[in-house]
Scaffold this motif. Structure first.
Motif, PDB file in Angstrom:
ATOM      1  N   ASN A 185      12.455  -3.264 -48.550  1.00 55.94           N
ATOM      2  CA  ASN A 185      11.966  -4.721 -48.788  1.00 55.94           C
ATOM      3  C   ASN A 185      12.833  -5.826 -48.502  1.00 55.94           C
ATOM      4  O   ASN A 185      12.097  -6.938 -48.098  1.00 55.94           O
ATOM      5  CB  ASN A 185      11.643  -4.878 -50.386  1.00 55.94           C
ATOM      6  CG  ASN A 185      10.391  -3.660 -50.834  1.00 55.94           C
ATOM      7  OD1 ASN A 185       9.802  -3.180 -50.396  1.00 55.94           O
ATOM      8  ND2 ASN A 185      11.159  -3.117 -52.194  1.00 55.94           N
ATOM      9  N   THR A 186      13.923  -5.870 -48.297  1.00 55.45           N
ATOM     10  CA  THR A 186      14.867  -6.860 -47.625  1.00 55.45           C
ATOM     11  C   THR A 186      14.920  -7.180 -46.301  1.00 55.45           C
ATOM     12  O   THR A 186      14.792  -8.173 -45.624  1.00 55.45           O
ATOM     13  CB  THR A 186      16.031  -6.862 -48.290  1.00 55.45           C
ATOM     14  OG1 THR A 186      16.161  -6.505 -49.860  1.00 55.45           O
ATOM     15  CG2 THR A 186      17.003  -7.747 -48.134  1.00 55.45           C
ATOM     16  N   TYR A 187      15.106  -5.771 -45.613  1.00 57.59           N
ATOM     17  CA  TYR A 187      15.448  -5.692 -44.196  1.00 57.59           C
ATOM     18  C   TYR A 187      14.238  -5.257 -43.289  1.00 57.59           C
ATOM     19  O   TYR A 187      14.247  -5.401 -42.308  1.00 57.59           O
ATOM     20  CB  TYR A 187      16.691  -5.177 -44.065  1.00 57.59           C
ATOM     21  CG  TYR A 187      17.803  -5.550 -44.794  1.00 57.59           C
ATOM     22  CD1 TYR A 187      18.545  -6.777 -44.344  1.00 57.59           C
ATOM     23  CD2 TYR A 187      18.496  -5.009 -45.918  1.00 57.59           C
ATOM     24  CE1 TYR A 187      19.526  -7.268 -44.964  1.00 57.59           C
ATOM     25  CE2 TYR A 187      19.421  -5.600 -46.509  1.00 57.59           C
ATOM     26  CZ  TYR A 187      20.216  -6.486 -46.160  1.00 57.59           C
ATOM     27  OH  TYR A 187      21.230  -7.089 -46.609  1.00 57.59           O
ATOM     28  N   GLY A 188      13.336  -4.610 -43.956  1.00 58.44           N
ATOM     29  CA  GLY A 188      12.386  -3.931 -43.036  1.00 58.44           C
ATOM     30  C   GLY A 188      13.055  -2.437 -42.949  1.00 58.44           C
ATOM     31  O   GLY A 188      13.885  -2.050 -43.135  1.00 58.44           O
ATOM     32  N   GLN A 189      11.796  -1.676 -42.650  1.00 57.69           N
ATOM     33  CA  GLN A 189      12.256   0.060 -42.716  1.00 57.69           C
ATOM     34  C   GLN A 189      12.880   0.206 -41.302  1.00 57.69           C
ATOM     35  O   GLN A 189      14.017   1.034 -41.583  1.00 57.69           O
ATOM     36  CB  GLN A 189      11.093   0.686 -42.769  1.00 57.69           C
ATOM     37  CG  GLN A 189      11.060   2.366 -42.646  1.00 57.69           C
ATOM     38  CD  GLN A 189      10.026   3.007 -42.952  1.00 57.69           C
ATOM     39  OE1 GLN A 189       8.945   2.525 -43.128  1.00 57.69           O
ATOM     40  NE2 GLN A 189      10.089   4.468 -42.431  1.00 57.69           N
TER      41      GLN A 189
END
Length: 303
Positions: free
Chosen positions: A194-198
């Motif tokens: 959610n913070t950095y992307g998968q």
């Protein structure tokens, strides 16, 4: 390592083991018949041949966890496990194959205790898996979750010894997080996504079921010199250098070394240690290889 390579390698080793086992059984039968011809010779031995320490379930070789069929998995007679491997609660390898019980080697014992279990992006553990011998670690960062201060008993004892050895030389090395449940890893991974992307998260955080932390054999460590943070700069500290140069003496390896990102699938983490036992740790450290490469080189000895 491709899916095709793994499948073909597993089949080749499995067939070799079957042939070796068959020949071994024939040899045992032949020797037993010869011994039975002479009752005097049998009595002079004092015990029958099959009581000499050869376990009925022993085989002539060992298969790494990544290629051995699981006793707890779902195979449906296909010879290939379907879905994640289920590991028994005591932490032993599924369907572990042992050498003769007469002279078990240190590496044999470590493998059969599950210390070299391979968990990575290609090999997962079941979500219900939890080691039964989790033991509290003595030295930890106090501001982290108490539930993460555990490792499998042998690994916990080894870490305590390593931390104490470091302290004798003036260095403080403690655990920040060790064991993580499937649920905890799920929350952690989702937060990173959610913070950095998968895509970014997958370079430094394992997906649920694919984290070594769930095995109770891995730990993130740190020191006051970096404010107990997990940072690549740790290798520039006296504590980080000591850990890098001495962890193998206690059975640990730096699991995600620099320059091996394409093999491990993760960025360099000088703070992440993995317990594999002293025998494997010494060889992995000396050769400068990863756990994946260690298993691959072991397979080649089976050819």
């Amino acid at each position: 390592m491709s899916e095709f390579y793994v499948s073909e390698k597993r089949k080749m080793i499995f067939y070799k083991q079957q042939i070796k086992t068959s020949l071994s059984r024939r040899l045992i039968v032949a020797v037993s018949v010869a011994l039975l011809v002479s009752q005097t010779f049998l009595y002079s031995l004092g015990i029958p041949l099959m009581a000499s320490g050869v376990h009925p379930e022993s085989h002539s070789g060992l298969l790494p966890p990544a290629f051995e069929l699981s006793q707890g998995g779902t195979n449906h007679g296909s010879g290939q496990p379907e879905g994640p491997v289920k590991h028994p609660s005591e932490g032993a390898l599924p369907g572990a194959v042992t050498q003769s019980a007469i002279q078990p080697t240190a590496l044999t014992n470590d493998i059969n205790k599950g210390l070299l279990i391979l968990v990575n992006k290609q090999h997962a553990v079941d979500k219900e898996y939890k080691p039964s011998d989790l033991t509290a670690i003595k030295y930890y960062a106090e501001d982290r979750s108490p539930s993460s201060r555990y490792m499998r008993e042998e690994a916990a004892q080894a870490f305590n010894q390593m931390s104490e050895a470091a302290a004798q030389e003036g260095y403080t090395i403690v655990v920040t997080t060790a064991y993580r449940s499937y649920e905890f890893q799920t929350q952690l991974y989702n937060n990173y996504v959610n913070t950095y992307g998968q895509a970014a998260a997958d370079t430094f955080s394992a997906q649920p079921g694919k984290s070594e932390h769930q095995t109770g054999l891995s730990a993130d460590v740190s020191s006051p010199s970096v404010h107990y943070e997990l940072t690549k700069k740790y290798i520039d500290t006296a504590e980080g250098k000591w850990l890098n140069d001495n962890a193998h003496k206690f059975g640990f390896i730096i699991r995600f070394p620099l320059g091996k990102e394409d093999i491990t699938g993760y960025m360099y983490e000088p703070w992440h240690v993995r317990y594999v036992g002293k025998t494997a740790a010494e060889e992995i450290y000396t050769k400068g290889i990863t756990l994946e490469e260690y298993w691959d080189s072991y397979l080649k000895t089976m050819e």
